[in-house]
Design an enzyme around this catalytic site. Structure first.
Site, PDB file in Angstrom:
ATOM      1  N   ASP A   7       0.873  -1.153   0.000  1.00 40.48           N
ATOM      2  CA  ASP A   7       0.000   0.000   0.000  1.00 40.48           C
ATOM      3  C   ASP A   7       0.920   1.215   0.000  1.00 40.48           C
ATOM      4  O   ASP A   7       2.117   1.106   0.286  1.00 40.48           O
ATOM      5  CB  ASP A   7      -0.900  -0.033   1.236  1.00 40.48           C
ATOM      6  CG  ASP A   7      -1.784   1.190   1.343  1.00 40.48           C
ATOM      7  OD1 ASP A   7      -2.417   1.558   0.347  1.00 40.48           O
ATOM      8  OD2 ASP A   7      -1.836   1.782   2.442  1.00 40.48           O
ATOM      9  N   ASP A   9      -0.074   5.154   0.872  1.00 34.72           N
ATOM     10  CA  ASP A   9      -0.274   6.229   1.849  1.00 34.72           C
ATOM     11  C   ASP A   9      -0.250   5.708   3.287  1.00 34.72           C
ATOM     12  O   ASP A   9      -0.972   4.767   3.631  1.00 34.72           O
ATOM     13  CB  ASP A   9      -1.603   6.935   1.576  1.00 34.72           C
ATOM     14  CG  ASP A   9      -1.654   7.531   0.175  1.00 34.72           C
ATOM     15  OD1 ASP A   9      -0.611   8.020  -0.286  1.00 34.72           O
ATOM     16  OD2 ASP A   9      -2.730   7.494  -0.452  1.00 34.72           O
ATOM     17  N   ASP A 182      -1.337  -0.162   6.122  1.00 37.49           N
ATOM     18  CA  ASP A 182      -1.645   0.480   7.402  1.00 37.49           C
ATOM     19  C   ASP A 182      -3.122   0.458   7.726  1.00 37.49           C
ATOM     20  O   ASP A 182      -3.517   0.770   8.851  1.00 37.49           O
ATOM     21  CB  ASP A 182      -1.220   1.953   7.352  1.00 37.49           C
ATOM     22  CG  ASP A 182      -2.142   2.763   6.450  1.00 37.49           C
ATOM     23  OD1 ASP A 182      -2.902   3.611   6.960  1.00 37.49           O
ATOM     24  OD2 ASP A 182      -2.122   2.550   5.226  1.00 37.49           O
TER      25      ASP A 182
END
Length: 226
Positions: A7, A9, A182
């Site tokens: 991922d 961001d 996250d």
């Protein structure tokens, strides 16, 4: 195939590139500061809560780019990389990607942020394979505000990675996947991965990872220690 998926961001970079782009567009005069910031913050809160309408958000976030055209957008994109994203990329994040490259793993970034914002970021990490929200183009060849295909968001990340594998003559059973994320929004792809890594996780994902015995990596805290 050993496949390392990242991922973007708050996983590889300690900012939300989509939200940061919105703030940058406001700063350079491409959007009304008060109106754009309010809506941008609302969409970001929805994303964190898992309630984001990705189609509505893409129409909103690409409006300044669509209005100013390709040439001005390219210049703004380069400036955004220099002033906002570049300084935010940490050596620790680069080292993590490089560790998989040295191990001979296939590397891809899988993000819910659109390709206009994220292609240069992937390139800055030396990653050619980017699975991002694809932007549809209108009759004039410029972005229309719609999404092309399945958005790489929540369950859509599983769909898009499956399509990426199929295009290479492979299926889920042919790969050993390590996926770093996250966000709770990425739970579907984390659950499909052999090595899910909760990276800088939000509180909910951290709790799930702890319960399931997944690896937890606080990448930016590790960077701060060095």
């Amino acid at each position: 195939m050993k496949l390392a998926l990242f991922d973007l961001d708050h996983t590889l970079i300690p900012i939300d590139s989509d939200h940061a782009w919105g703030e940058f567009a406001t700063r350079i005069g491409w959007a009304d500061p008060q109106v754009f910031k309010r809506r941008n913050d609302e969409f970001y809160a929805q994303y964190k809560a898992g309630t984001l309408d990705i189609h509505e958000y893409i129409r909103f976030t690409t409006e300044p780019v669509r209005r100013h055209g390709a040439s001005a957008a390219a210049e703004a994109q380069a400036r955004f990389m220099r002033e906002v994203v570049g300084p935010a990329i940490t050596p620790q994040a680069r080292a993590l990607v490089e560790s998989h490259r040295k191990a001979g793993d296939q590397i891809a970034i899988v993000t819910a942020t659109n390709e206009f914002v994220t292609r240069p970021i992937a390139q800055s990490f030396g990653v050619d394979e980017l699975i991002a929200v694809q932007l549809a183009r209108g009759p004039g060849g410029w972005y229309s505000g719609d999404i092309a295909g399945t958005p790489s968001f929540r369950e859509g990340k599983v769909t898009r990675v499956g399509e990426w594998l199929a295009a290479r003559g492979r299926g889920w059973g042919d790969v050993d996947i390590t996926f770093y994320s996250d966000s709770l929004n990425d739970l579907p792809l984390l659950e499909k991965s052999q090595q899910p890594v909760a990276t800088n996780p939000d509180d909910t994902l951290r709790s799930i990872a702890t319960q399931r015995g997944w690896r937890i990596l606080d990448l930016f805290k590790e960077e701060q220690k060095q």
